[in-house]
Design a protein around this motif. Sequence first.
Motif, PDB file in Angstrom:
ATOM      1  N   GLY A  31     -47.589   6.595  18.918  1.00 22.44           N
ATOM      2  CA  GLY A  31     -48.997   6.584  18.539  1.00 22.44           C
ATOM      3  C   GLY A  31     -49.907   6.833  19.736  1.00 22.44           C
ATOM      4  N   LEU A  32     -49.580   6.215  20.860  1.00 20.02           N
ATOM      5  CA  LEU A  32     -50.373   6.414  22.076  1.00 20.02           C
ATOM      6  C   LEU A  32     -50.269   7.856  22.575  1.00 20.02           C
ATOM      7  N   LYS A  33     -49.087   8.439  22.478  1.00 17.19           N
ATOM      8  CA  LYS A  33     -48.928   9.835  22.887  1.00 17.19           C
ATOM      9  C   LYS A  33     -49.778  10.754  22.009  1.00 17.19           C
ATOM     10  N   ALA A  34     -49.778  10.500  20.708  1.00 14.61           N
ATOM     11  CA  ALA A  34     -50.582  11.312  19.797  1.00 14.61           C
ATOM     12  C   ALA A  34     -52.068  11.154  20.113  1.00 14.61           C
ATOM     13  N   LYS A  35     -52.484   9.925  20.394  1.00  9.81           N
ATOM     14  CA  LYS A  35     -53.886   9.682  20.722  1.00  9.81           C
ATOM     15  C   LYS A  35     -54.248  10.384  22.035  1.00  9.81           C
ATOM     16  N   ARG A  36     -53.350  10.306  23.031  1.00 13.32           N
ATOM     17  CA  ARG A  36     -53.588  10.988  24.306  1.00 13.32           C
ATOM     18  C   ARG A  36     -53.745  12.485  24.096  1.00 13.32           C
ATOM     19  N   ASP A  37     -52.853  13.073  23.314  1.00 13.91           N
ATOM     20  CA  ASP A  37     -52.914  14.510  23.069  1.00 13.91           C
ATOM     21  C   ASP A  37     -54.200  14.899  22.349  1.00 13.91           C
ATOM     22  N   ALA A  38     -54.620  14.064  21.400  1.00 14.18           N
ATOM     23  CA  ALA A  38     -55.870  14.335  20.681  1.00 14.18           C
ATOM     24  C   ALA A  38     -57.060  14.275  21.635  1.00 14.18           C
ATOM     25  N   PHE A  39     -57.061  13.302  22.544  1.00 12.31           N
ATOM     26  CA  PHE A  39     -58.167  13.196  23.501  1.00 12.31           C
ATOM     27  C   PHE A  39     -58.155  14.362  24.482  1.00 12.31           C
ATOM     28  N   LYS A  40     -56.977  14.841  24.847  1.00 13.83           N
ATOM     29  CA  LYS A  40     -56.915  16.015  25.729  1.00 13.83           C
ATOM     30  C   LYS A  40     -57.565  17.219  25.050  1.00 13.83           C
ATOM     31  N   LYS A  41     -57.207  17.440  23.771  1.00 10.87           N
ATOM     32  CA  LYS A  41     -57.788  18.555  23.028  1.00 10.87           C
ATOM     33  C   LYS A  41     -59.294  18.373  22.875  1.00 10.87           C
TER      34      LYS A  41
END
Length: 118
Positions: A31-41
């Motif tokens: 979940g944290l990885k997905a959130k990180r990737d979303a924030f990067k985008k």
Amino acid sequence: MNSYSEDLASVERELREAQLERDRLGAHIEGLKAKRDAFKKLSAAVSEPGSAVQDLTKADAIVKILRASPQPMSLGDIADALTAAGKQANRNGVSVYIDGLLKAGRVVRVARNQYRDA
């Protein structure tokens, strides 16, 4: 039951608990990885040349971040995205701006603590 049987049962119980904890932690990490990737985008989207978030008012920056997000965002997510884009923010401060943006019709509440641009 003898001592060895009790010890075995105890170890098996501990093992099940540890495996469950590992599975929960794995889900949390994903979940944290997905959130990180979303924030990067999201950070990349709001950092387009000629339209830096730092040059916008906080209200305009919030609308821009919501417009760039493919999903509704929480107050905490908005604050994190603002900070990641170079404009300091916290959840309580974003809440004040969101209230005004809601009244102005620039933002829509789609669920409790979930917002998108209008």
